[in-house]
Design a protein around this motif. Structure first.
Motif, PDB file in Angstrom:
ATOM      1  N   ILE A 191       0.870  -1.176   0.000  1.00  0.00           N
ATOM      2  CA  ILE A 191       0.000   0.000   0.000  1.00  0.00           C
ATOM      3  C   ILE A 191       0.904   1.222   0.000  1.00  0.00           C
ATOM      4  O   ILE A 191       1.707   1.423   0.918  1.00  0.00           O
ATOM      5  N   THR A 192       0.809   2.034  -1.026  1.00  0.00           N
ATOM      6  CA  THR A 192       1.733   3.150  -1.215  1.00  0.00           C
ATOM      7  C   THR A 192       1.106   4.512  -0.967  1.00  0.00           C
ATOM      8  O   THR A 192       1.810   5.509  -0.856  1.00  0.00           O
ATOM      9  N   GLY A 193      -0.196   4.603  -0.907  1.00  0.00           N
ATOM     10  CA  GLY A 193      -0.831   5.895  -0.707  1.00  0.00           C
ATOM     11  C   GLY A 193      -2.333   5.762  -0.693  1.00  0.00           C
ATOM     12  O   GLY A 193      -2.885   4.660  -0.652  1.00  0.00           O
ATOM     13  N   LEU A 194      -3.007   6.904  -0.725  1.00  0.00           N
ATOM     14  CA  LEU A 194      -4.458   6.934  -0.712  1.00  0.00           C
ATOM     15  C   LEU A 194      -4.983   7.786  -1.855  1.00  0.00           C
ATOM     16  O   LEU A 194      -4.394   8.822  -2.191  1.00  0.00           O
ATOM     17  N   GLN A 195      -6.073   7.345  -2.441  1.00  0.00           N
ATOM     18  CA  GLN A 195      -6.783   8.103  -3.469  1.00  0.00           C
ATOM     19  C   GLN A 195      -7.934   8.853  -2.799  1.00  0.00           C
ATOM     20  O   GLN A 195      -8.801   8.253  -2.153  1.00  0.00           O
ATOM     21  N   HIS A 196      -7.932  10.186  -2.913  1.00  0.00           N
ATOM     22  CA  HIS A 196      -8.938  11.014  -2.266  1.00  0.00           C
ATOM     23  C   HIS A 196     -10.246  10.942  -3.043  1.00  0.00           C
ATOM     24  O   HIS A 196     -10.300  11.294  -4.221  1.00  0.00           O
ATOM     25  N   LEU A 197     -11.308  10.519  -2.391  1.00  0.00           N
ATOM     26  CA  LEU A 197     -12.600  10.398  -3.060  1.00  0.00           C
ATOM     27  C   LEU A 197     -13.373  11.708  -3.081  1.00  0.00           C
ATOM     28  O   LEU A 197     -14.424  11.796  -3.719  1.00  0.00           O
ATOM     29  N   LEU A 198     -12.884  12.722  -2.373  1.00  0.00           N
ATOM     30  CA  LEU A 198     -13.526  14.032  -2.441  1.00  0.00           C
ATOM     31  C   LEU A 198     -13.004  14.871  -3.602  1.00  0.00           C
ATOM     32  O   LEU A 198     -13.651  15.834  -4.007  1.00  0.00           O
ATOM     33  N   ALA A 210     -18.445   6.312  -5.846  1.00  0.00           N
ATOM     34  CA  ALA A 210     -18.151   6.544  -4.429  1.00  0.00           C
ATOM     35  C   ALA A 210     -18.020   8.034  -4.151  1.00  0.00           C
ATOM     36  O   ALA A 210     -18.476   8.530  -3.110  1.00  0.00           O
ATOM     37  N   HIS A 211     -17.400   8.771  -5.091  1.00  0.00           N
ATOM     38  CA  HIS A 211     -17.274  10.221  -4.952  1.00  0.00           C
ATOM     39  C   HIS A 211     -18.651  10.872  -4.884  1.00  0.00           C
ATOM     40  O   HIS A 211     -18.907  11.722  -4.009  1.00  0.00           O
ATOM     41  N   ASP A 212     -19.544  10.481  -5.766  1.00  0.00           N
ATOM     42  CA  ASP A 212     -20.882  11.081  -5.793  1.00  0.00           C
ATOM     43  C   ASP A 212     -21.647  10.798  -4.500  1.00  0.00           C
ATOM     44  O   ASP A 212     -22.318  11.687  -3.957  1.00  0.00           O
ATOM     45  N   ARG A 213     -21.566   9.558  -4.009  1.00  0.00           N
ATOM     46  CA  ARG A 213     -22.266   9.220  -2.764  1.00  0.00           C
ATOM     47  C   ARG A 213     -21.715  10.020  -1.586  1.00  0.00           C
ATOM     48  O   ARG A 213     -22.460  10.485  -0.722  1.00  0.00           O
ATOM     49  N   LEU A 214     -20.397  10.179  -1.561  1.00  0.00           N
ATOM     50  CA  LEU A 214     -19.751  10.910  -0.479  1.00  0.00           C
ATOM     51  C   LEU A 214     -20.145  12.382  -0.494  1.00  0.00           C
ATOM     52  O   LEU A 214     -20.504  12.959   0.537  1.00  0.00           O
ATOM     53  N   VAL A 215     -20.093  12.992  -1.659  1.00  0.00           N
ATOM     54  CA  VAL A 215     -20.455  14.409  -1.777  1.00  0.00           C
ATOM     55  C   VAL A 215     -21.909  14.613  -1.382  1.00  0.00           C
ATOM     56  O   VAL A 215     -22.254  15.545  -0.640  1.00  0.00           O
ATOM     57  N   GLU A 216     -22.781  13.728  -1.850  1.00  0.00           N
ATOM     58  CA  GLU A 216     -24.202  13.851  -1.530  1.00  0.00           C
ATOM     59  C   GLU A 216     -24.431  13.758  -0.021  1.00  0.00           C
ATOM     60  O   GLU A 216     -25.225  14.526   0.550  1.00  0.00           O
ATOM     61  N   ALA A 217     -23.734  12.840   0.642  1.00  0.00           N
ATOM     62  CA  ALA A 217     -23.911  12.678   2.085  1.00  0.00           C
ATOM     63  C   ALA A 217     -23.456  13.920   2.835  1.00  0.00           C
ATOM     64  O   ALA A 217     -24.134  14.391   3.763  1.00  0.00           O
ATOM     65  N   ILE A 218     -22.309  14.483   2.471  1.00  0.00           N
ATOM     66  CA  ILE A 218     -21.812  15.679   3.156  1.00  0.00           C
ATOM     67  C   ILE A 218     -22.751  16.850   2.930  1.00  0.00           C
ATOM     68  O   ILE A 218     -23.094  17.589   3.868  1.00  0.00           O
ATOM     69  N   GLU A 223     -26.154  20.564   5.914  1.00  0.00           N
ATOM     70  CA  GLU A 223     -27.221  21.566   5.874  1.00  0.00           C
ATOM     71  C   GLU A 223     -26.663  22.956   5.554  1.00  0.00           C
ATOM     72  O   GLU A 223     -27.091  23.970   6.118  1.00  0.00           O
ATOM     73  N   ASP A 224     -25.693  22.998   4.639  1.00  0.00           N
ATOM     74  CA  ASP A 224     -25.110  24.252   4.160  1.00  0.00           C
ATOM     75  C   ASP A 224     -25.889  24.670   2.915  1.00  0.00           C
ATOM     76  O   ASP A 224     -25.788  24.038   1.860  1.00  0.00           O
ATOM     77  N   GLU A 225     -26.681  25.746   3.039  1.00  0.00           N
ATOM     78  CA  GLU A 225     -27.569  26.129   1.939  1.00  0.00           C
ATOM     79  C   GLU A 225     -26.792  26.485   0.678  1.00  0.00           C
ATOM     80  O   GLU A 225     -27.196  26.119  -0.432  1.00  0.00           O
ATOM     81  N   ALA A 226     -25.688  27.215   0.825  1.00  0.00           N
ATOM     82  CA  ALA A 226     -24.901  27.597  -0.351  1.00  0.00           C
ATOM     83  C   ALA A 226     -24.330  26.367  -1.033  1.00  0.00           C
ATOM     84  O   ALA A 226     -24.335  26.252  -2.267  1.00  0.00           O
ATOM     85  N   LEU A 227     -23.824  25.434  -0.208  1.00  0.00           N
ATOM     86  CA  LEU A 227     -23.266  24.205  -0.767  1.00  0.00           C
ATOM     87  C   LEU A 227     -24.356  23.377  -1.425  1.00  0.00           C
ATOM     88  O   LEU A 227     -24.164  22.820  -2.521  1.00  0.00           O
ATOM     89  N   MET A 228     -25.511  23.303  -0.794  1.00  0.00           N
ATOM     90  CA  MET A 228     -26.631  22.559  -1.355  1.00  0.00           C
ATOM     91  C   MET A 228     -27.077  23.161  -2.682  1.00  0.00           C
ATOM     92  O   MET A 228     -27.342  22.439  -3.662  1.00  0.00           O
ATOM     93  N   GLU A 229     -27.144  24.479  -2.757  1.00  0.00           N
ATOM     94  CA  GLU A 229     -27.576  25.138  -3.998  1.00  0.00           C
ATOM     95  C   GLU A 229     -26.606  24.868  -5.136  1.00  0.00           C
ATOM     96  O   GLU A 229     -27.016  24.563  -6.264  1.00  0.00           O
ATOM     97  N   VAL A 237     -18.396  20.822  -6.735  1.00  0.00           N
ATOM     98  CA  VAL A 237     -18.126  21.397  -5.427  1.00  0.00           C
ATOM     99  C   VAL A 237     -16.654  21.204  -5.087  1.00  0.00           C
ATOM    100  O   VAL A 237     -16.110  20.110  -5.218  1.00  0.00           O
ATOM    101  N   ALA A 238     -16.017  22.279  -4.634  1.00  0.00           N
ATOM    102  CA  ALA A 238     -14.586  22.234  -4.334  1.00  0.00           C
ATOM    103  C   ALA A 238     -14.312  21.315  -3.151  1.00  0.00           C
ATOM    104  O   ALA A 238     -15.090  21.246  -2.199  1.00  0.00           O
ATOM    105  N   GLU A 239     -13.167  20.634  -3.230  1.00  0.00           N
ATOM    106  CA  GLU A 239     -12.777  19.729  -2.150  1.00  0.00           C
ATOM    107  C   GLU A 239     -12.651  20.474  -0.831  1.00  0.00           C
ATOM    108  O   GLU A 239     -13.081  19.976   0.212  1.00  0.00           O
ATOM    109  N   SER A 240     -12.082  21.681  -0.855  1.00  0.00           N
ATOM    110  CA  SER A 240     -11.891  22.446   0.381  1.00  0.00           C
ATOM    111  C   SER A 240     -13.226  22.770   1.038  1.00  0.00           C
ATOM    112  O   SER A 240     -13.350  22.743   2.269  1.00  0.00           O
TER     113      SER A 240
END
Length: 705
Positions: A191-198, A210-218, A223-229, A237-240
């Motif tokens: 195991i040499t590293g990790l792949q970021h799913l965000l 997996a990325h889509d499911r993760l983003v949807e859950a966050i 409950e961030d209205e700007a992020l939801m919009e 949506v930016a990773e940060s």
């Protein structure tokens, strides 16, 4: 292709462990099963940040964990360890807890001191696609603690590692919102590293899903209205922004980010620390425990304000051979400084009941030297600000006590503690040990609120109520190694009772003449048993002054004294009505003591005529077990002469079994239940009443006379 993340943070070394800004503090408790890799993970994180020069050794040569003799001998952690480190100018207090159920009290203290939790589980934990019962119990406790929690899967390099199976098994307990943030990257078997799913973009359709499911859950849980919009508008949506909202998503206790880590290879350590800094709550974001004045008046809770009134709590206590008692405190408000007046309040009895074993107390004293725990040493501290965790030396406080300013004294509602159900009777080995035992037990109970000390006035035994055999071994080891007291274990004496099998009469005659005033008293009594719980009644039907009025009370006192001593095995007699019907006296030789003696003799004769029944105490027991073990549990309770009262479904695959069980059959039940349920079964009990003991068992009870 999405960005590949490795351990990119440069080691920071062991910087000043003091913190001035509560926003730059993170308090994280690590919980999980024994052998899951918690302590190994802590050491790897210290290595990664430069605080360790090699595994297990800090840069000045001291060790990471200052283990007690018990822990070294049994190869298991038994206490809460606070290990601070610095990452990206943020102080992270890692609270490493024991995995064994015997030391669950330390885990509860860790939850109280922390603002978030890491549930640490090895990658080979999903046997047959599910977690073992003990691990599921720890996971449920993590949910019940109501702190935001993430999951760390360790030992990715284990031969039987199966990350997908562990994720699926965790979702059975934590819910479907257990979401991996990363996916391991392998080169052959390594195991040499990790792949970021965000990160935007994906290397495969599976990763994209997996990325889509993760983003949807966050987005949903934060409950961030700007992020939801932005998400609903189809924007990337930016990773940060997603990482910044992880703490909001975690705050509802439904979303649990998961990070795979291979501590031995150093993979995932930087990512984990980054998540803690960027995505875990700061102290000001967590609710302060309910606060009261010492008189019990509720007061407004204080945010993590270094300039506010001082409110701190002792979450752990230990004894150091050089500095004496050391109290680990979590500061919720204000700033703790050395050599200043403090008010120390302990009000566990007010909140948890007098039988908790800790009397309420309030004292004013001065704070001793301050320090930060670090490995096997204490690092001097000038002050400890709100949100931080540190140590106060020479403070006469118990674990769970509140520390505040004398001008504005406060009491925090105590956290819940597991109820010790295993009794261990002890006595001092020598007279010199006996002289030291009382003080040692007081100090031991002050350190460990999950241990209860009972000094039974009836059986004359000192009983330690503990959570299990290992907890008992630890307590006895601390008595020996910390306080120099040698004790031996004894068989527990269960307080029995006696009563009459039926009505009877008794004749008491106490006549002695040996020159001068003699002793003369004769009385006749009728004795009958009362219904269970009837207590004691005394009546007088004497006519004609056969027993002078001034001696009727003497007969009653003599009867009660004999009842306290018992007549068959030496246990107290209960539920009796005694009627004085006749007697004789002497104008010179009769006395109070003579009629007391005659009253006792009359009761003994009546007991011999009617026969004595031995009564044993019964407890109402509530046993919480897995659904699959209900039948076995009910059979075991029946074999213990218990009477089943019913069952309650509590959900999550567990059932509560209710029964009435003799206390004599419950002495080792805590041990037997844990073995039968693989560590997942628990029980509570409360005294119900006394019932007759089977005669064949009563015949085998040793006399106390």
């Amino acid at each position: 292709m999405a960005e590949r993340h490795t351990s990119r943070n440069a080691p920071t070394g062991r910087h000043d462990l003091g913190a001035q800004d509560p926003a730059r503090i993170r308090n994280v408790v690590l919980v999980g099963p024994p052998g899951g890799g918690k302590t190994t993970l802590v050491e790897a994180l210290l290595l990664h940040t430069g605080a360790l020069s090699r595994a297990g050794t800090v840069e000045d040569g001291t060790t990471v964990s200052d283990h007690e003799e018990f822990e070294r001998a049994h190869h298991r952690s038994a206490s809460l360890a606070v290990v601070p480190l610095v990452h990206r100018r943020t102080k992270i207090n890692l609270l490493d807890t024991p995995g064994y159920a015997d030391f669950a009290g330390e885990v509860h203290a860790g939850y109280r001191a922390a603002d978030a939790a890491l549930f640490v589980v090895p990658a080979d934990a999903a046997t047959d696609g599910t977690l073992d019962d003990a691990t599921r119990l720890l996971a449920r406790d993590c949910l019940d603690a109501e702190v935001p929690s993430a999951v760390v899967v360790t030992k990715l390099d284990h031969a039987r590692a199966d990350l997908a199976a562990v994720v699926g098994a965790l979702r059975e307990t934590f819910g479907e919102r257990v979401m991996p943030l990363f996916e391991p990257v392998r080169e052959g078997e390594r195991i040499t590293g990790l792949q970021h799913l965000l990160a935007p973009g994906s290397a495969s359709p599976e990763q994209a899903a997996a990325h889509d499911r993760l983003v949807e859950a966050i987005v949903e849980e934060a409950e961030d209205e700007a992020l939801m919009e932005a998400y609903l508008d189809g924007e990337e949506v930016a990773e940060s922004a997603l990482v910044a909202d992880v703490d909001a998503a975690m705050s509802h206790g439904v979303f649990h980010p998961l990070l795979p880590v291979c501590a031995t290879a150093g993979v995932g350590l930087g990512e984990l620390l980054d998540l803690v800094v960027a995505g875990f709550p700061a102290p000001a974001e967590r609710r302060v425990p309910d606060a009261f004045t010492p008189e019990g008046r509720a007061v407004a809770a204080q945010a993590a304000d270094p300039d506010g009134p001082l409110v701190a709590e002792v979450v752990s206590t230990s004894s150091d051979p050089y500095v004496g008692r050391v109290s680990v405190v979590r500061v919720f408000s204000g700033t703790l400084r050395p050599d200043v007046p403090l008010h120390v309040s302990g009000h566990a009895a007010s909140f948890l009941g007098a039988d908790h074993g800790h009397e309420d107390h309030d004292e004013d004293e001065r704070s001793g030297p301050l320090s930060y725990p670090f490995g096997g040493q204490l690092v001097p501290a000038a002050e400890i600000v709100a949100g931080d965790i540190g140590c106060v030396s020479r403070l006469s406080a118990e674990t769970g006590d509140t520390v505040s300013s004398p001008e504005e004294p406060r009491v925090l509602r105590p956290w819940s503690m597991p109820d010790p159900q295993l009794p261990v009777a002890i006595e001092a080995e020598t007279r010199s040990d006996e002289d030291k035992l009382s003080e040692a037990l007081t100090r031991l109970a002050a350190e460990d609120p999950s241990l209860r000390v009972e000094r039974n006035a009836e059986t004359h035994q000192v009983v330690l109520w503990v959570l299990g055999e290992a907890h008992a071994d630890l307590a006895l080891d601390r008595l020996r190694s910390r306080y120099g007291v040698q004790v031996v274990e004894r068989d527990l004496v269960v307080p029995l009772r006696e009563t009459l099998a039926g009505p009877a009469t008794g004749h008491g005659r106490h006549v002695k003449q040996s020159g001068g005033h003699g002793q003369y008293a004769v009385c006749e009594v009728e004795v009958e048993p009362l219904p269970a719980g009837g207590g004691f009644e005394f009546a007088d039907r004497v006519v004609g002054g056969a027993v002078p009025r001034q001696f009727i009370g003497s007969v009653e006192k003599g009867v009660q004294a004999q009842m306290a001593r018992g007549t068959r095995l030496g246990y107290p007699m209960v539920d009796l009505k005694v009627t004085l019907v006749d007697g004789k006296s002497h104008s010179v030789d009769s006395s109070d003591m003579a009629f007391q003696t005659a009253g006792g003799l009359a009761l003994r004769e009546a007991a011999e005529a009617a026969g004595v029944v031995v009564l044993e105490p019964y407890d109402k027991v509530a046993v919480l077990v897995q659904d699959s073990l209900v039948g076995e549990t009910m059979s075991d309770l029946s074999a213990r002469r218990g009477r089943l009262l019913g069952t309650d479904q509590v959900g999550d695959g567990r059932t509560r079994v209710l029964a009435l069980v003799p206390q004599t059959e419950l002495v080792r039940y805590a041990i037997d239940l844990r073995a039968a349920t693989h560590g997942a079964g628990t029980f509570t009990r409360e005294f119900a009443h006394y019932e007759p003991m089977p005669e064949e068992l009563a015949d085998g009870v040793s006399s106390r006379r």
